[in-house]
Motif scaffolding. Structure first.
Motif, PDB file in Angstrom:
ATOM      1  N   ASN A 290      36.989  17.314  44.496  1.00  0.00           N
ATOM      2  CA  ASN A 290      37.103  18.562  44.490  1.00  0.00           C
ATOM      3  C   ASN A 290      36.340  19.110  45.722  1.00  0.00           C
ATOM      4  N   ALA A 291      35.166  18.860  46.390  1.00  0.00           N
ATOM      5  CA  ALA A 291      34.476  19.041  47.942  1.00  0.00           C
ATOM      6  C   ALA A 291      35.373  19.191  48.501  1.00  0.00           C
ATOM      7  N   ALA A 292      36.488  17.996  49.100  1.00  0.00           N
ATOM      8  CA  ALA A 292      37.133  17.215  50.312  1.00  0.00           C
ATOM      9  C   ALA A 292      38.644  18.208  49.519  1.00  0.00           C
ATOM     10  N   THR A 293      38.566  18.948  48.504  1.00  0.00           N
ATOM     11  CA  THR A 293      39.421  20.371  47.908  1.00  0.00           C
ATOM     12  C   THR A 293      39.372  21.421  48.570  1.00  0.00           C
ATOM     13  N   ILE A 294      38.159  21.988  48.498  1.00  0.00           N
ATOM     14  CA  ILE A 294      38.055  23.452  48.695  1.00  0.00           C
ATOM     15  C   ILE A 294      37.960  23.250  50.439  1.00  0.00           C
ATOM     16  N   LEU A 295      36.998  22.559  51.051  1.00  0.00           N
ATOM     17  CA  LEU A 295      37.003  22.955  52.595  1.00  0.00           C
ATOM     18  C   LEU A 295      38.029  22.410  53.355  1.00  0.00           C
ATOM     19  N   LEU A 296      39.480  21.581  52.571  1.00  0.00           N
ATOM     20  CA  LEU A 296      40.489  21.738  53.410  1.00  0.00           C
ATOM     21  C   LEU A 296      41.615  22.721  53.594  1.00  0.00           C
ATOM     22  N   ARG A 297      41.231  23.465  52.524  1.00  0.00           N
ATOM     23  CA  ARG A 297      41.948  24.998  52.321  1.00  0.00           C
ATOM     24  C   ARG A 297      41.876  25.781  52.275  1.00  0.00           C
ATOM     25  N   ARG A 298      40.144  25.545  52.538  1.00  0.00           N
ATOM     26  CA  ARG A 298      39.423  26.842  54.076  1.00  0.00           C
ATOM     27  C   ARG A 298      40.157  26.511  54.996  1.00  0.00           C
ATOM     28  N   ALA A 299      40.047  24.644  55.669  1.00  0.00           N
ATOM     29  CA  ALA A 299      41.105  25.520  56.427  1.00  0.00           C
ATOM     30  C   ALA A 299      41.883  25.069  56.643  1.00  0.00           C
ATOM     31  N   GLY A 300      42.791  26.004  56.064  1.00  0.00           N
ATOM     32  CA  GLY A 300      44.312  25.996  55.645  1.00  0.00           C
ATOM     33  C   GLY A 300      45.257  24.657  55.803  1.00  0.00           C
ATOM     34  N   ILE A 301      44.617  23.421  55.214  1.00  0.00           N
ATOM     35  CA  ILE A 301      45.738  22.944  54.755  1.00  0.00           C
ATOM     36  C   ILE A 301      46.076  23.176  53.475  1.00  0.00           C
ATOM     37  N   THR A 302      46.783  22.283  53.547  1.00  0.00           N
ATOM     38  CA  THR A 302      48.136  22.511  52.397  1.00  0.00           C
ATOM     39  C   THR A 302      47.491  21.129  51.601  1.00  0.00           C
ATOM     40  N   VAL A 303      46.829  21.298  49.727  1.00  0.00           N
ATOM     41  CA  VAL A 303      47.051  20.316  48.923  1.00  0.00           C
ATOM     42  C   VAL A 303      46.856  20.438  48.235  1.00  0.00           C
ATOM     43  N   ASP A 304      47.698  19.258  47.603  1.00  0.00           N
ATOM     44  CA  ASP A 304      47.647  18.894  46.015  1.00  0.00           C
ATOM     45  C   ASP A 304      46.838  17.920  45.186  1.00  0.00           C
ATOM     46  N   LEU A 305      46.119  18.851  44.064  1.00  0.00           N
ATOM     47  CA  LEU A 305      45.014  17.365  43.551  1.00  0.00           C
ATOM     48  C   LEU A 305      45.939  17.087  41.969  1.00  0.00           C
ATOM     49  N   VAL A 306      45.592  16.099  42.351  1.00  0.00           N
ATOM     50  CA  VAL A 306      46.039  15.255  40.672  1.00  0.00           C
ATOM     51  C   VAL A 306      44.848  14.536  40.326  1.00  0.00           C
TER      52      VAL A 306
END
Length: 379
Positions: A17-33
């Protein structure tokens, strides 16, 4: 080479969850399963979050919610089994002087806060879905992932945050697996007696350690650490009886009231203590491990969640700072993290081993202070 900008995160716990939140803030497209189809049905009664965990939670933008949902305190008491207070120590504020030393909170509540932040950040979340195949054979610049729902997608990077039993770790050829340390813990959520305002720990008695941690104005979680047993040999409907039988030997102002509330076996969980530290590197190609998939240790220093959150923070910083996502970058992540993680794993295991060996003159306070002092530095 074009700048990579798509990431798959496998696992929706604290690190994922933490990685997803931070990467999305950086503008990176993230899928989480997440393999569990009920994302917020996190098992566990409570969690102790030290200051270095709180520092990352503040970076994630959820500190205010954590503060409101949990219970902050700055001291730990050491007691005899009969409840006599032997020593009260001020905890180090490992997250900085503007954060509490420790916050206790209900583990499912932390999960809800983080999962809400993931959704608010715009990541694509799929529950009840597993990554079943990882193909890096084409050009080495990405990973084609086959999923349990029959779909397939290509990503520039895969972050494996799928816990101690990580199937991703095994799939990419890293053979390390958690090993039991010889201890296990009973945990239960219970009403908080009015006088409980910190963690108290009793060493000795019929268990190795008995303690409790406030998790809100009205709740706490209590725990009793014993020599590990085969969980399969303990009927689930006897969990409350088993924990109560140990807890009733601990006295003082609060244990009798806590023990009286250990009645529902469904509210009690039993977990063995494990250790693992993947050495050499935490990646193979474009698949990289974070959190418990890369390392785990007994909760004797309450650092499991903190180290996992730090992994995510450091990895996201490195990825956001450059468009070149290669082996050198992922090796730099490993080297930065392992230097910090290794002493925590070793100290956490040592604290338990001293208990198992019955060492009476062990320098427990010294080891704890030295390790926690290191964690005041930024990861």
């Amino acid at each position: 080479m074009s700048t990579p900008r798509t990431v798959l995160v496998i696992g929706g716990g604290a690190a994922g969850n933490a990685a997803t939140i931070l990467l999305r803030r950086a503008g990176i497209t993230v899928d989480l399963v997440e393999a569990d189809d009920d994302w917020n049905a996190t098992a566990g009664s409570g969690i102790t979050l030290q200051g270095n965990a709180l520092r990352v939670l503040r970076e994630l933008g959820v500190w205010e919610q954590v503060e409101q949902s949990g219970y902050g305190f700055d001291a730990v008491g050491i007691t005899a089994p009969d409840g006599t207070v032997l020593h009260v120590a001020e905890d180090l504020r490992t997250g900085g002087d503007d954060l509490p030393a420790t916050v206790g909170m209900r583990r499912p509540q932390l999960q809800r806060i983080l999962s809400d932040a993931v959704r608010a950040g715009g990541a694509t979340v799929r529950l009840g879905v597993r990554a079943e195949s990882l193909d890096q054979s084409a050009d080495g610049d990405g990973v084609t992932v086959g999923f349990s729902d029959g779909t397939e997608s290509r990503y520039d990077l895969v972050i494996a945050a799928d816990g101690m039993g990580s199937t991703t770790r095994a799939a990419i050829g890293i053979p390390d697996r958690p090993e039991p340390t010889g201890m296990a813990v009973w945990r239960v959520a219970a009403p908080r007696p009015a006088g409980v305002t910190r963690t108290d720990l009793a060493y000795g008695g019929p268990a190795h350690i008995a303690g409790y941690c406030p998790t809100s104005e009205s709740t706490l979680y209590a725990y009793v650490v014993e020599a590990g047993r085969d969980r399969a040999s303990i009927p689930a409907d006897s969990y409350a009886d088993e924990m109560r039988a140990l807890a009733q030997h601990y006295g003082g102002r609060h244990w009798p009231e806590i023990t009286a509330n250990i009645t529902d076996p469904a509210q009690v969980n039993y977990t063995r203590f494990d250790r693992m530290l993947v050495e050499g590197s935490w990646h193979r190609g474009r698949v990289v491990l974070v959190g418990d998939a890369a390392h785990c240790c007994p909760p004797t220093l309450a650092q499991g969640a903190a180290l996992s959150l730090e992994d995510a923070w450091v990895l996201a910083q490195l990825l956001a700072a450059t468009g070149t996502w290669d082996g050198a970058l992922l090796q730099a992540y490993y080297e930065r993290r392992v230097a910090r993680v290794r002493p925590v794993v070793e100290a956490s295991v040592q604290l338990g081993q001293w208990q198992l060996d019955g060492v009476r003159d062990a320098d427990v306070p010294g080891l704890m202070v030295r390790t926690m002092s290191m964690l005041r530095e930024l990861p």
